[in-house]
Design an enzyme around this catalytic site. Sequence first.
Site, PDB file in Angstrom:
ATOM      1  N   GLY A  15       0.789  -1.218   0.000  1.00 28.81           N
ATOM      2  CA  GLY A  15       0.000   0.000   0.000  1.00 28.81           C
ATOM      3  C   GLY A  15       0.819   1.265   0.000  1.00 28.81           C
ATOM      4  O   GLY A  15       1.803   1.401  -0.731  1.00 28.81           O
ATOM      5  N   ILE A  16       0.424   2.200   0.847  1.00 28.15           N
ATOM      6  CA  ILE A  16       1.102   3.491   0.922  1.00 28.15           C
ATOM      7  C   ILE A  16       2.561   3.313   1.311  1.00 28.15           C
ATOM      8  O   ILE A  16       3.453   3.963   0.755  1.00 28.15           O
ATOM      9  CB  ILE A  16       0.380   4.416   1.920  1.00 28.15           C
ATOM     10  CG1 ILE A  16      -1.020   4.773   1.404  1.00 28.15           C
ATOM     11  CG2 ILE A  16       1.194   5.684   2.167  1.00 28.15           C
ATOM     12  CD1 ILE A  16      -1.897   5.473   2.429  1.00 28.15           C
ATOM     13  N   ASP A  52       5.904  -7.506  14.108  1.00 37.05           N
ATOM     14  CA  ASP A  52       4.530  -7.121  14.381  1.00 37.05           C
ATOM     15  C   ASP A  52       4.562  -5.954  15.353  1.00 37.05           C
ATOM     16  O   ASP A  52       4.881  -6.114  16.534  1.00 37.05           O
ATOM     17  CB  ASP A  52       3.754  -8.300  14.984  1.00 37.05           C
ATOM     18  CG  ASP A  52       2.283  -7.993  15.193  1.00 37.05           C
ATOM     19  OD1 ASP A  52       1.882  -6.816  14.999  1.00 37.05           O
ATOM     20  OD2 ASP A  52       1.526  -8.921  15.561  1.00 37.05           O
ATOM     21  N   GLY A  80      -0.397   1.047  10.210  1.00 38.53           N
ATOM     22  CA  GLY A  80      -1.615   1.329  10.961  1.00 38.53           C
ATOM     23  C   GLY A  80      -2.680   0.281  10.735  1.00 38.53           C
ATOM     24  O   GLY A  80      -2.595  -0.528   9.811  1.00 38.53           O
ATOM     25  N   TYR A 142      -9.591   4.309  16.495  1.00 39.23           N
ATOM     26  CA  TYR A 142      -8.741   4.782  15.398  1.00 39.23           C
ATOM     27  C   TYR A 142      -8.585   6.303  15.454  1.00 39.23           C
ATOM     28  O   TYR A 142      -7.466   6.826  15.408  1.00 39.23           O
ATOM     29  CB  TYR A 142      -9.370   4.350  14.077  1.00 39.23           C
ATOM     30  CG  TYR A 142      -8.557   4.674  12.845  1.00 39.23           C
ATOM     31  CD1 TYR A 142      -7.464   3.892  12.486  1.00 39.23           C
ATOM     32  CD2 TYR A 142      -8.898   5.741  12.018  1.00 39.23           C
ATOM     33  CE1 TYR A 142      -6.723   4.168  11.339  1.00 39.23           C
ATOM     34  CE2 TYR A 142      -8.170   6.023  10.874  1.00 39.23           C
ATOM     35  CZ  TYR A 142      -7.088   5.238  10.536  1.00 39.23           C
ATOM     36  OH  TYR A 142      -6.365   5.518   9.412  1.00 39.23           O
TER      37      TYR A 142
END
Length: 242
Positions: A15-16, A52, A80, A142
Amino acid sequence: MSTTHTAIVTGGSAGIGAEISRQLLDAGYTVISMARRDPDFTHARLHSVKVDLLDAQATQAAAAQVTGEFKVSHLIHNAGVIWPHLLEEVTLDELQGLTQIHLGSAMTLAQACLPAMKAASFGRIVLMSSRGALGLQTRTAYAATKSGMIGMARTWALELAPKGITVNVVSPGPIQTDMFYDVVEAGSEREANIAKGIPVQRLGRSDDVARAVMFFADPANSFVTGQNLYVCGGASIGSIVI
């Protein structure tokens, strides 16, 4: 091209984070991805440390390993988790877990990187918050931890500015990543409605966010610190439906 800078990118395997890693590599950086799995691409200057970040002890051990081997000049804390739940359903375990991955691991990694940054009188720390920090349904834990990042970054910015270390935040809106599609079904009416609710009328891409990170990471940008940049297509000031 940078041949002297080394960046940690958490969540750098997908992803990002993967796009940030690619752009840093293209700019000549050495990059250490810290994620639960290895990136699906290779590069001579790309290193992978599997960890992790929900595990505080494992994070501390990995931080010591990386900073024992590399003089880290850049810390990009991108990793995240969302874990969306309404207030009636959210648990303290979820709040504590997101506190660890969003705030605790950032603090552990920053503390490990600081000796080298201070010795060099140079450093760049970029934390990845979210447009959701402003509030969003199902985002109790979150939003709490992502908004906490902003206050934490501003505090670090004040403390570290005299040392040549800048600390800034990038806050993406809805971005087309696996994490987004874990919450919103790809090709669904809901996805289409989210895009329509964004002022620029589209979802974001990983490269949109990575370019903002690269701005804060740039050694030339030494007069910008303590800032939060929304990369959200105007969603932080306009309507959005999730």
